[in-house]
Design an enzyme around this catalytic site. Sequence first.
Site, short mmCIF file in Angstrom:
data_model
loop_
_atom_site.label_atom_id
_atom_site.label_comp_id
_atom_site.label_asym_id
_atom_site.label_seq_id
_atom_site.Cartn_x
_atom_site.Cartn_y
_atom_site.Cartn_z
N CYS A 297 0.82 -1.22 0.00
CA CYS A 297 0.00 0.00 0.00
C CYS A 297 0.85 1.27 0.00
CB CYS A 297 -0.93 0.01 1.21
SG CYS A 297 -1.92 -1.49 1.29
N HIS B 94 -4.10 6.87 0.88
CA HIS B 94 -4.34 5.49 0.42
C HIS B 94 -5.78 5.13 0.73
CE1 HIS B 94 -4.02 1.27 -0.14
NE2 HIS B 94 -4.07 0.99 1.16
N ASN C 108 -9.91 -1.17 -2.71
CA ASN C 108 -8.51 -0.92 -2.40
C ASN C 108 -7.65 -1.43 -3.56
OD1 ASN C 108 -5.88 -0.98 -1.43
ND2 ASN C 108 -6.41 -1.83 0.58
#
Length: 345
Positions: A127, A272, A302
């Site tokens: 991430c 993020h 995501n």
Amino acid sequence: MPFYARTARVTPASMRSAILGVGHYVPTKVVTNDDLAKLMPTSDEWIQQRTGIKERRFIEHDGIGASDLALPAVKMALERAGRRPEDVDMILFATLSPDHNFPGSGCFLGDKLGLHGVPALDIRNQCSGFLYGLSVADAFVRAGTYKNVLVVGAEVHSTGIELNERGRDVAVLFGDGAGAALVGAAPSDDRGLLSIRLHADGAGAKELWLPAPASKHIPRLTHEMIERGDHFPKMNGKQVFRWATEKMPEVSRQVLAMAELDIDKVDLFVPHQANMRINQYVADKLGLAQDKVVHNIERYGNTTAATIPIGLSESVAEGRIKEGSTVLLAAFGSGFTWGAAVLKW
Ligand code: UT7
């Protein structure tokens, strides 16, 4: 004095790097929460309430890798930067879902761009991968090693998640997509990357990880591992949530301090996209108004290394980021790894 204050200073204007252009691409296949509820015991209500996700994109068919999603994102970034593929002299490719285990997706992307001989480096920081890439690009540009560095974040998660009851805690979270930024010398003294900070703590490595295949096992992959589902990601969601909500505000404050900026100088926060609740909490903790926070998790889920460049690219297209905007980026994820950056666009 914390170590970052001793080792880091705001970058002098004369040697700053900047994002010269940013682009993104997502596959056309939309997968809604209701679509997933046909495959596993879950619901639109559960997913939206806990994460903010309404739908995500999956690759349309077999044979589409992270480098394929990256290609149109890179073309958009180059066009917006007013550069051609042949101007690129370094490729940094952040992904946790490379086309193949080796070589890196950067090599596959370089071939697709016709960049034969241009160095390509894959970044495996999940991430936080885009921020790690941005930091490496910044160092190369400021050192004069490379002039136009592509930083790509691209993921194909849909082929690596377990779309059934056993995998539902992870499967509902992730989607496929790509974002890219061209990093070069800042066009003027008052623009560019003001500060960036990265962190990692391997004590959390197994809180979000993929146990197999693994080179530490003989053989790397067995039928037993497959039966146990070791080849699907495993996550301790509550622990990741707890760390993310502590570390993202902390590192954001670090980069703001390095850039000598108060939070009220931030025009847009592009975090993020792991969970809308995490980002709302982080903004509250920083004292940042919610309308300054970019959310696209509701449409894409995501997309890991791609979330920040997709968020930047959409924000530029929507006019939320303009020349002179002060933009804060922050990420937290598997590793654990985390980081943040402040840019004057
Ligand atoms: O970018 C990578 C970083 N990742 C993250 O930042 C993720 C951070 N963590 C989170 O966002 C949250 O922990 C989740 C959204 C993943 C989960 O939310 P939670 O409130 O922590 O839920 P939970 O894992 O405690 O699960 C609550 C319940 C459980 O049932 P019981 O034990 O209460 O009966 C789960 O079995 O929800 C159940 N559950 C589901 N129910 C419906 C787990 N997954 C699902 C599902 N649909 N997909």
